[in-house]
Design an enzyme around this catalytic site. Structure first.
Site, PDB file in Angstrom:
ATOM      1  N   HIS A 128       0.835  -1.184   0.040  1.00 21.53           N
ATOM      2  CA  HIS A 128       0.237  -0.007  -0.048  1.00 21.53           C
ATOM      3  C   HIS A 128       0.845   1.303   0.022  1.00 21.53           C
ATOM      4  O   HIS A 128       2.287   1.106   0.474  1.00 21.53           O
ATOM      5  CB  HIS A 128      -0.834  -0.183   1.242  1.00 21.53           C
ATOM      6  CG  HIS A 128      -1.754   1.030   1.281  1.00 21.53           C
ATOM      7  ND1 HIS A 128      -1.703   2.251   1.681  1.00 21.53           N
ATOM      8  CD2 HIS A 128      -3.312   1.092   1.324  1.00 21.53           C
ATOM      9  CE1 HIS A 128      -2.803   3.095   1.699  1.00 21.53           C
ATOM     10  NE2 HIS A 128      -3.659   2.343   1.190  1.00 21.53           N
ATOM     11  N   ASP A 206       2.883  -3.780   8.329  1.00 20.16           N
ATOM     12  CA  ASP A 206       1.742  -2.869   8.403  1.00 20.16           C
ATOM     13  C   ASP A 206       0.444  -3.943   8.372  1.00 20.16           C
ATOM     14  O   ASP A 206       0.280  -4.958   7.603  1.00 20.16           O
ATOM     15  CB  ASP A 206       1.533  -2.382   6.587  1.00 20.16           C
ATOM     16  CG  ASP A 206       0.273  -2.048   6.395  1.00 20.16           C
ATOM     17  OD1 ASP A 206      -0.667  -2.002   7.124  1.00 20.16           O
ATOM     18  OD2 ASP A 206       0.436  -1.257   5.240  1.00 20.16           O
ATOM     19  N   GLN A 209      -4.732  -4.437   7.536  1.00 16.28           N
ATOM     20  CA  GLN A 209      -5.708  -5.308   7.179  1.00 16.28           C
ATOM     21  C   GLN A 209      -5.754  -6.658   7.852  1.00 16.28           C
ATOM     22  O   GLN A 209      -6.766  -7.247   7.847  1.00 16.28           O
ATOM     23  CB  GLN A 209      -5.589  -5.575   5.446  1.00 16.28           C
ATOM     24  CG  GLN A 209      -5.555  -4.623   4.659  1.00 16.28           C
ATOM     25  CD  GLN A 209      -6.910  -3.821   4.446  1.00 16.28           C
ATOM     26  OE1 GLN A 209      -7.922  -4.359   4.986  1.00 16.28           O
ATOM     27  NE2 GLN A 209      -7.130  -2.532   4.308  1.00 16.28           N
ATOM     28  N   LYS A 232      -9.906   0.993  10.489  1.00 21.35           N
ATOM     29  CA  LYS A 232     -10.144  -0.075   9.816  1.00 21.35           C
ATOM     30  C   LYS A 232     -10.276  -1.296  10.770  1.00 21.35           C
ATOM     31  O   LYS A 232     -10.655  -2.538  10.700  1.00 21.35           O
ATOM     32  CB  LYS A 232      -8.825  -0.756   9.052  1.00 21.35           C
ATOM     33  CG  LYS A 232      -8.620   0.392   7.842  1.00 21.35           C
ATOM     34  CD  LYS A 232      -7.318   0.032   7.076  1.00 21.35           C
ATOM     35  CE  LYS A 232      -6.838   0.900   6.298  1.00 21.35           C
ATOM     36  NZ  LYS A 232      -7.875   1.221   5.168  1.00 21.35           N
ATOM     37  N   CYS A 379      -4.934   2.305  -3.758  1.00 24.30           N
ATOM     38  CA  CYS A 379      -3.755   3.075  -3.098  1.00 24.30           C
ATOM     39  C   CYS A 379      -2.554   1.888  -3.158  1.00 24.30           C
ATOM     40  O   CYS A 379      -1.993   1.963  -2.385  1.00 24.30           O
ATOM     41  CB  CYS A 379      -3.839   3.497  -1.733  1.00 24.30           C
ATOM     42  SG  CYS A 379      -4.968   5.040  -1.823  1.00 24.30           S
TER      43      CYS A 379
END
Length: 451
Positions: A128, A206, A209, A232, A379
């Site tokens: 991302h 990261d 998600q 999120k 993105c």
């Protein structure tokens, strides 16, 4: 000191109650339907539990770390207890720090600002933009972009070669996603961390998600840092987290200069000012902190933990199978994948439809069926263009007759998604491909909308 909070209800089964679950939206074909929010990968709806906890605290709101009054002291306790709740949710090690930021993007930019001079950063092109772009803002940092791997094993081997060949052999950082925001595929974080550490590098994950879908354990993953966003994770109010090792953060100049980051400021004999900065998390939390945002994240962490990730993961696996099975029955649909169809994933799938412009298809799902998905490059432009076969940079026109799939469609869901919404999505895809759109669409301000 404490404020009233919603009592834990361990009997609640998924889907977990979220805000907006009863919202009705109009259809261009007439009538209304309950909105099916299937864009969790962009922003998940807030859990009702989180909203209730925040509402219960709101009357007690006060300044944090700055007041002697009761409400200020209570808010400070709430803020710091939220930090401890997040640390427990992430399985942080005793010496790890939890820094509250604005988002995953903010967290990774903070870490980029804290890198030691001469650091080498290694990042896959599949990231991302929040993880792909912050590093080159440092003139004294060198970035190596790694080609997209086609299997988890290839990812580890690619990283190992790059780290072994680096010159000079100084400080290095690997940045990698835990779950793709495009394909939902899980990356081999543990193995990548082992490869990084074997070659004297550190790793930041990261987890934007991953955290809403699976348990995240910093110690188990052996990650040096974890970054994620509250919005999120079913928590509103624009807060994020960077959690992990303190040394690089303590050794760096404050991310923001201002009140709260300082122990003491005094005028110097030369007419300037002398500053003694904090070496705790306060060093990078200048300004009045977002106490409601931090509390919302902590509430979401607690709610997901109490609901039981084992139950949530199993239910989401069933939803993923239902979506994949339904899309597999439509020959015109191609699900995008980096590691292959059998790769484990979270509830995020991107696809294209032969003969359809992706923006047109997504607009029809919204206008004619009340289903919210996302279309575009998410993105993650290099990754999506690679998966689309090297599509041109220019976006396609909304009504392109040949489909012109220069973008993709993404459906994403999670703990708050009703089974009915997934079933409606699969049925709508079938109908649109079989019968075509019942309305015409045009591009207005870069968006595809009913004509």
């Amino acid at each position: 000191m404490s404020v009233p909070t919603l009592a834990a209800d361990r009997s609640v089964c998924p889907p977990l109650p979220v805000l907006g679950r009863d919202v009705r939206v109009p259809l261009v074909t007439g009538g209304e339907v309950t909105y099916a929010a299937l864009d969790y990968a962009a922003s998940a709806p807030a859990l009702q539990r989180v909203w209730d906890d925040v509402a219960a605290y709101a009357p007690y709101y006060g300044s944090v770390h700055r007041g002697a009054g009761y409400l200020s002291q209570l808010s400070t306790d709430l803020f710091e207890n939220s930090r401890a709740e997040v640390a427990a949710f992430l399985g942080c090690r005793p010496d790890d720090q939890v820094v509250f930021t604005r988002s995953t993007t903010d967290s990774l930019n903070l870490l980029a600002a804290a890198l030691p001079a001469g650091c080498r950063v290694f990042v896959f092109e599949t990231e991302h933009h929040a993880a792909l772009l912050p590093w080159e803002r440092r003139a004294d940092v060198t970035v190596t972009y790694l080609d997209a791997p086609r299997s988890p094993r290839e990812a580890v081997e690619t990283l190992e070669r790059a780290l072994a060949d680096r010159e000079p052999y100084g400080p290095a950082l690997v940045c990698v996603t835990a779950a793709s925001n495009v394909t939902g595929e899980l990356w081999p974080v543990r193995e990548l961390a082992a490869a990084a550490h074997a070659h004297g590098a550190r790793i930041v994950v990261d987890a934007a998600q991953l955290a809403p879908h699976h348990p995240v354990d910093v110690a188990e993953l052996d990650a040096d840092w974890i970054a994620f966003s509250g919005h999120k994770l079913y928590a509103p109010f624009g807060a994020g987290v960077l959690a992990g090792r303190p040394d690089w953060l303590q050794g760096a100049a404050p991310y923001l200069a201002g009140g709260g980051a300082t122990r003491q400021v005094a005028r110097g004999a030369d007419g300037g000012v002398r500053v003694d900065w904090h070496d705790t998390v306060a060093r990078h939390e200048a300004g009045s902190p977002n106490v409601i945002g931090a509390y919302a994240i902590a509430s979401a962490c607690k709610a997901l933990t109490e609901a039981g990730f084992e139950t949530l993961v199993e239910r989401e696996r069933r939803l993923i199978e239902a979506v994949r099975a339904g899309l597999a029955e439509v020959p015109e649909v191609r699900v995008l994948s980096l590691f292959g169809d059998d790769a484990p994933r979270v509830g995020v799938l991107a696809f294209t439809v032969d003969g359809w412009n992706s923006s047109h298809f997504a607009a029809a799902l919204s206008a004619e069926y009340g289903i919210g998905v996302r279309d575009g490059l998410f993105c993650a432009h290099p990754l999506v263009r690679l998966l689309l076969g090297g599509a041109p940079d220019a976006p396609g026109e909304c009504g392109a007759p040949d489909g012109g799939n220069l973008n993709a469609i993404r459906v994403s869901f999670g703990a708050g998604t009703p089974d009915e919404h997934v079933a409606r999505f699969v049925s709508a895809v079938r109908e649109l491909v079989r019968d075509g759109a019942r309305w015409s669409y045009r591009t207005v301000g870069g968006r595809c909308v009913p004509a």
